[in-house]
Structures are given as structure tokens and as C-alpha cells.
Motif scaffolding. Structure first.
Motif, short mmCIF file in Angstrom:
data_model
loop_
_atom_site.label_atom_id
_atom_site.label_comp_id
_atom_site.label_asym_id
_atom_site.label_seq_id
_atom_site.Cartn_x
_atom_site.Cartn_y
_atom_site.Cartn_z
N PHE A 71 0.83 -1.19 0.00
CA PHE A 71 0.00 0.00 0.00
C PHE A 71 0.88 1.25 0.00
O PHE A 71 1.92 1.29 0.66
N ALA A 72 0.44 2.28 -0.71
CA ALA A 72 1.13 3.57 -0.70
C ALA A 72 0.76 4.31 0.57
O ALA A 72 -0.41 4.35 0.97
N ALA A 73 1.75 4.90 1.21
CA ALA A 73 1.53 5.69 2.41
C ALA A 73 1.93 7.13 2.15
O ALA A 73 2.86 7.40 1.39
N SER A 74 1.24 8.06 2.79
CA SER A 74 1.50 9.49 2.57
C SER A 74 2.72 9.99 3.34
O SER A 74 3.24 11.06 3.02
N SER A 75 3.16 9.23 4.35
CA SER A 75 4.28 9.68 5.17
C SER A 75 4.87 8.51 5.95
O SER A 75 4.26 7.45 6.06
N ARG A 76 6.04 8.76 6.50
CA ARG A 76 6.65 7.75 7.36
C ARG A 76 5.83 7.53 8.62
O ARG A 76 5.70 6.42 9.12
N ALA A 77 5.22 8.60 9.12
CA ALA A 77 4.36 8.48 10.30
C ALA A 77 3.16 7.58 10.01
O ALA A 77 2.74 6.80 10.87
N ALA A 78 2.61 7.66 8.80
CA ALA A 78 1.49 6.79 8.43
C ALA A 78 1.93 5.33 8.41
O ALA A 78 1.17 4.44 8.81
N ILE A 79 3.15 5.09 7.98
CA ILE A 79 3.68 3.71 7.96
C ILE A 79 3.84 3.20 9.39
O ILE A 79 3.47 2.06 9.70
N ASP A 80 4.37 4.03 10.26
CA ASP A 80 4.50 3.65 11.67
C ASP A 80 3.13 3.32 12.25
O ASP A 80 2.96 2.33 12.98
#
Length: 127
Positions: A71-80
């Protein structure tokens, strides 16, 4: 533009899968946009993109060895948040959040859902 119209994974327990994916995909801005009764459910942003289904042939769902849904994430924080939500919802860790050396600025996390399907979220933006 994506080359895929959608991706589908199987589940053995649709109700648990709905709860898992509602929590986990919300961290990436995806919402459940349709329920297909006892057959499955669909998540997306602007269009149906990710399906979780009971196998049509009636056999138990199985995982594909070597298959990963990314999945594409908008930011590193979203991945966390994706990783933390998956673990909190009963998923298992398959790769902690962090940089990946195969591409500039690649940052990702890997998890397995309740049925063992391997999922990842990626962002390619610098911090």
C-alpha cells in the motif's frame, strides 16, 4: 496511474478481517466502501481497490508464499501507524518500520494479517 484495478486476498473469517482492515487501512486513508454480504468487503479511496473475500470455490483461504500486497503511504508516520495498528488488531510483525536500501528514501513496514497474508506500506518521501 496504477496498472492494477484492484488486489484481492482471501480470508477464513470475514468478520474478523473486516475489523482488522477497518483499523489498519484507516491509517493509510482507505475506508471500507462496500460490503458484499458473506462474500467479502472492499476498501478504497476514490474507487474499489482492495478486496477481502471468501474464496469463491468454497475451499479454505490460503496465503501465497512470496506474495505481498503493498500500500502507498503518505508519510513515514502513516507507515509507523499502519504497523502499530496491524499489531494491535492481532496481526504479526514481518518487518519493522524503517528505511529500505533498494531505493532512495524508501521507508516501509511489513505485517501479516489474521489469515497470514503479507502486507506492506511504503513511502518514498524524505523525512
Amino acid at each position: 496511474m496504477s496498472i492494477f484495478t484492484h488486489v484481492t486476498v482471501g480470508t477464513k473469517d470475514l468478520n474478523k478481517a473486516r475489523t482488522f482492515y477497518d483499523n489498519v487501512l484507516d491509517t493509510l486513508g482507505l475506508k471500507r466502501i462496500a460490503d458484499l454480504g458473506e462474500a467479502g468487503a472492499i476498501w478504497g479511496k476514490d474507487a474499489p481497490s482492495f478486496f477481502v473475500m471468501r474464496p469463491i470455490d468454497g475451499e479454505p483461504a490460503t496465503i501465497g508464499n512470496g506474495v505481498t500486497v503493498s500500500f502507498a503511504a503518505s508519510s513515514r508516520a502513516a507507515i509507523d501507524a499502519f504497523h502499530a495498528a496491524a499489531l494491535s488488531a492481532g496481526g504479526t510483525d514481518a518487518g519493522l518500520p524503517g528505511t529500505r536500501g533498494w531505493a532512495p528514501n524508501a521507508y516501509a513496514a511489513y505485517v501479516r494479517d489474521l489469515d497470514g497474508n503479507k502486507l506492506t506500506a511504503y513511502c518514498f518521501d524524505a523525512e
